[in-house]
Design a protein around this motif. Structure first.
Motif, PDB file in Angstrom:
ATOM      1  N   ASP A  84       0.824  -1.144   0.075  1.00 23.09           N
ATOM      2  CA  ASP A  84       0.061   0.043   0.066  1.00 23.09           C
ATOM      3  C   ASP A  84       0.670   1.361  -0.003  1.00 23.09           C
ATOM      4  OD1 ASP A  84      -1.699   2.241   0.349  1.00 23.09           O
ATOM      5  OD2 ASP A  84      -2.674   1.154   2.420  1.00 23.09           O
ATOM      6  N   ALA A  85       0.903   1.775  -1.125  1.00 26.07           N
ATOM      7  CA  ALA A  85       2.051   2.986  -1.235  1.00 26.07           C
ATOM      8  C   ALA A  85       1.302   4.348  -1.643  1.00 26.07           C
ATOM      9  CB  ALA A  85       2.865   2.785  -2.535  1.00 26.07           C
ATOM     10  N   ARG A  86       0.023   4.286  -0.976  1.00 30.03           N
ATOM     11  CA  ARG A  86      -0.514   5.695  -1.019  1.00 30.03           C
ATOM     12  C   ARG A  86       0.082   6.794   0.126  1.00 30.03           C
ATOM     13  NH1 ARG A  86      -6.474   3.359   0.111  1.00 30.03           N
ATOM     14  NH2 ARG A  86      -5.141   2.076   1.549  1.00 30.03           N
ATOM     15  N   ALA A  87      -0.060   8.006  -0.428  1.00 27.42           N
ATOM     16  CA  ALA A  87       0.670   8.951   0.524  1.00 27.42           C
ATOM     17  C   ALA A  87      -0.350   9.290   1.597  1.00 27.42           C
ATOM     18  CB  ALA A  87       1.154  10.049  -0.387  1.00 27.42           C
ATOM     19  N   GLY A  90      -0.143  15.371   3.531  1.00 27.83           N
ATOM     20  CA  GLY A  90       1.256  16.088   3.396  1.00 27.83           C
ATOM     21  C   GLY A  90       2.372  15.376   3.062  1.00 27.83           C
ATOM     22  N   GLU A  91       2.397  14.255   2.832  1.00 32.37           N
ATOM     23  CA  GLU A  91       3.504  13.315   2.237  1.00 32.37           C
ATOM     24  C   GLU A  91       3.502  13.300   0.719  1.00 32.37           C
ATOM     25  OE1 GLU A  91       5.553   8.978   3.192  1.00 32.37           O
ATOM     26  OE2 GLU A  91       3.381   9.138   3.393  1.00 32.37           O
ATOM     27  N   SER A  92       4.831  13.201   0.235  1.00 31.95           N
ATOM     28  CA  SER A  92       5.083  13.381  -1.224  1.00 31.95           C
ATOM     29  C   SER A  92       4.682  11.868  -1.570  1.00 31.95           C
ATOM     30  CB  SER A  92       6.635  13.577  -1.502  1.00 31.95           C
ATOM     31  OG  SER A  92       6.842  13.211  -2.854  1.00 31.95           O
ATOM     32  N   PRO A  93       4.127  11.677  -2.912  1.00 30.02           N
ATOM     33  CA  PRO A  93       3.765  10.422  -3.436  1.00 30.02           C
ATOM     34  C   PRO A  93       4.934   9.856  -3.734  1.00 30.02           C
ATOM     35  CG  PRO A  93       2.338  12.047  -4.467  1.00 30.02           C
ATOM     36  CD  PRO A  93       3.414  12.939  -3.715  1.00 30.02           C
ATOM     37  N   GLU A  94       5.987  10.451  -4.268  1.00 30.03           N
ATOM     38  CA  GLU A  94       7.354   9.778  -4.516  1.00 30.03           C
ATOM     39  C   GLU A  94       7.934   9.194  -3.240  1.00 30.03           C
ATOM     40  OE1 GLU A  94       8.588  13.566  -6.298  1.00 30.03           O
ATOM     41  OE2 GLU A  94       9.414  12.116  -7.870  1.00 30.03           O
ATOM     42  N   ASP A  95       7.677  10.152  -2.069  1.00 28.37           N
ATOM     43  CA  ASP A  95       8.624   9.400  -0.787  1.00 28.37           C
ATOM     44  C   ASP A  95       7.756   8.315  -0.243  1.00 28.37           C
ATOM     45  OD1 ASP A  95      10.381  11.497  -0.887  1.00 28.37           O
ATOM     46  OD2 ASP A  95       9.521  12.842   0.275  1.00 28.37           O
ATOM     47  N   ALA A  96       6.227   8.375  -0.403  1.00 29.90           N
ATOM     48  CA  ALA A  96       5.453   7.375   0.071  1.00 29.90           C
ATOM     49  C   ALA A  96       5.651   6.036  -0.835  1.00 29.90           C
ATOM     50  CB  ALA A  96       4.177   7.789  -0.123  1.00 29.90           C
ATOM     51  N   LYS A  99       9.514   4.473   0.326  1.00 28.34           N
ATOM     52  CA  LYS A  99       9.354   4.155   1.525  1.00 28.34           C
ATOM     53  C   LYS A  99       8.831   2.613   1.658  1.00 28.34           C
ATOM     54  CE  LYS A  99       8.333   4.808   6.382  1.00 28.34           C
ATOM     55  NZ  LYS A  99       7.844   3.427   6.718  1.00 28.34           N
ATOM     56  N   ALA A 100       7.593   2.639   0.729  1.00 28.07           N
ATOM     57  CA  ALA A 100       6.854   1.387   0.751  1.00 28.07           C
ATOM     58  C   ALA A 100       7.767   0.242   0.235  1.00 28.07           C
ATOM     59  CB  ALA A 100       5.337   1.557  -0.090  1.00 28.07           C
ATOM     60  N   ARG A 101       8.439   0.823  -0.789  1.00 27.26           N
ATOM     61  CA  ARG A 101       9.300  -0.290  -1.810  1.00 27.26           C
ATOM     62  C   ARG A 101      10.448  -0.761  -0.722  1.00 27.26           C
ATOM     63  NH1 ARG A 101       9.345   2.718  -5.625  1.00 27.26           N
ATOM     64  NH2 ARG A 101      11.162   4.064  -5.399  1.00 27.26           N
ATOM     65  N   TYR A 102      11.147   0.288  -0.200  1.00 30.89           N
ATOM     66  CA  TYR A 102      12.137  -0.190   0.635  1.00 30.89           C
ATOM     67  C   TYR A 102      11.540  -1.037   1.937  1.00 30.89           C
ATOM     68  CZ  TYR A 102      15.825   2.071  -2.228  1.00 30.89           C
ATOM     69  OH  TYR A 102      16.656   2.518  -3.454  1.00 30.89           O
ATOM     70  N   ASP A 103      10.575  -0.671   2.363  1.00 33.45           N
ATOM     71  CA  ASP A 103      10.160  -1.438   3.286  1.00 33.45           C
ATOM     72  C   ASP A 103       9.907  -2.950   3.126  1.00 33.45           C
ATOM     73  OD1 ASP A 103      10.336   0.577   5.184  1.00 33.45           O
ATOM     74  OD2 ASP A 103       8.325   1.010   5.413  1.00 33.45           O
ATOM     75  N   ALA A 104       9.177  -2.945   1.726  1.00 33.91           N
ATOM     76  CA  ALA A 104       8.722  -4.567   1.401  1.00 33.91           C
ATOM     77  C   ALA A 104      10.149  -5.215   0.961  1.00 33.91           C
ATOM     78  CB  ALA A 104       7.861  -4.221  -0.049  1.00 33.91           C
ATOM     79  N   LEU A 105      10.879  -4.630   0.428  1.00 36.83           N
ATOM     80  CA  LEU A 105      12.373  -5.241   0.076  1.00 36.83           C
ATOM     81  C   LEU A 105      13.123  -5.855   1.257  1.00 36.83           C
ATOM     82  CD1 LEU A 105      13.663  -2.983  -3.017  1.00 36.83           C
ATOM     83  CD2 LEU A 105      12.753  -5.336  -3.110  1.00 36.83           C
ATOM     84  N   ASP A 106      13.117  -4.745   2.331  1.00 35.53           N
ATOM     85  CA  ASP A 106      13.831  -5.196   3.608  1.00 35.53           C
ATOM     86  C   ASP A 106      13.006  -6.383   4.043  1.00 35.53           C
ATOM     87  OD1 ASP A 106      15.504  -3.174   3.526  1.00 35.53           O
ATOM     88  OD2 ASP A 106      14.388  -1.730   5.017  1.00 35.53           O
TER      89      ASP A 106
END
Length: 329
Positions: A84-87, A90-96, A99-106
């Motif tokens: 779920d990568a929805r921002a 106040g959060e940048s869509p790119e940043d969200a 973060k979701a991508r790296y959390d999943a890869l971790d």
């Protein structure tokens, strides 16, 4: 006699010695598809692919189908991670999404890639020289310090897994040529053409201008980022030693004995390492002014710093999360 030089991707992988088995982050774009094909050729039966499905656009299923087709052709197992990568507000869509991508890869890496018998030991991402330049320009536009100007590291470790970016010295065009040479296509992410995103504007407008004015800019910019990274390593060592000296929580008198630069370094390290928060430049300057003024027993410190508050607690600094009520002073 004509000397045949290896293509840039082959040359980069010749210097790349990951622990095997190796997982490749595969988005379905040209860069990761080329890296996957090249690594599967270099280390047969030792490579896996992992695709993070963000689900943010209609083309997401096309990315997944392409990754599966390429993996079937290369005889590489594919793992799909749906996030779920929805921002948040106040959060940048790119940043969200990042973060979701790296959390999943971790999580994938910590779990060994889903194979307990032969767990993944390394994970490689396809960021290349153009991405590195974009990252450096973004950092400059934001007034970043050395940590930001270091851009993306070629290698780091998290959760016992080695992460790699083996292609940081390779231009993006060379990866497209590599994918074509292996006979694998790719899917173009439609969001890459959306110039509402700063990185896309840099790619579309600045990189061609830099290419025309400074043909070697990828190499020279990478050299500057490497210098910044080396200098940051030294500063990290200084900050670690100073934090050990001032204590945790930091003693105000000990902080006052440091130069302004070293004091800023140790405060950032304390806040980031112990409390997981990062002050902006204005917050840090105000905190340092308050520390300098803290020469009497009755001087109070109560400042918004990062995601919480820094307070004076007798002779030391304390930090409280915004949702936690500090004790009465």
């Amino acid at each position: 006699m004509t000397t045949v030089r290896p293509d840039p991707v082959s040359a980069a992988l010749a210097a790349f010695s990951p622990a095997l088995p190796l997982a490749i982050g595969c988005s379905g774009g040209a860069d990761s598809t080329a890296l996957l094909a090249a690594c599967a050729s270099r280390w047969p039966k030792q490579v896996r692919a992992v695709h993070v499905h963000h689900g943010l656009q209609a083309a997401a299923e096309d990315f997944l189908r392409h990754c599966q087709e390429v993996c079937d052709r290369l005889d590489v197992p594919l793992t799909v991670l749906r996030v779920d990568a929805r921002a948040a507000p106040g959060e940048s869509p790119e940043d969200a999404a990042r973060k979701a991508r790296y959390d999943a890869l971790d999580a994938y890496a910590r779990a060994g890639g889903g194979d307990a018998a032969r767990p993944v030991r390394s994970l490689a991402l396809a960021h290349h020289a153009d991405d590195q330049v974009e990252t450096l320009l973004l950092a400059l536009s934001r007034g970043a310090g050395l940590a930001g100007l270091s851009a993306m590291p070629a290698r780091w470790q998290r959760g016992g897994i080695d992460y790699h970016r083996p292609l940081l010295g390779v231009p993006g065009a060379a990866l497209r040529a590599c994918a074509l040479a292996y006979g694998v296509g790719w899917v173009e992410d439609p969001s890459n053409a959306d110039e509402r995103y700063t990185r896309n504007r840099i790619r579309a407008r600045l990189l061609p201008a830099l290419e025309a004015a400074f043909p070697q800019f990828r190499t020279t910019f990478a050299r500057s980022a490497a210098h910044a990274a080396q200098a940051q390593e030294v500063l990290d060592e200084v900050a670690a030693a100073d934090l050990a000296a001032v204590g945790v929580p930091p003693a105000i008198v000990a902080l006052q004995a440091l130069s302004a630069g070293r004091q800023a370094l140790v405060l950032r390290r304390w806040l980031r390492q112990v409390h997981g928060t990062t002050p902006d430049a204005a917050q840090l300057q105000q905190l340092q002014r308050q520390i300098a003024a803290c020469t009497t027993r009755g001087h109070r410190i109560h400042l918004k710093v990062g995601s919480g508050f820094v307070l004076r607690e007798q002779g030391v600094l304390g930090w409280y999360n915004s949702g936690v009520l500090p004790p009465a002073s």
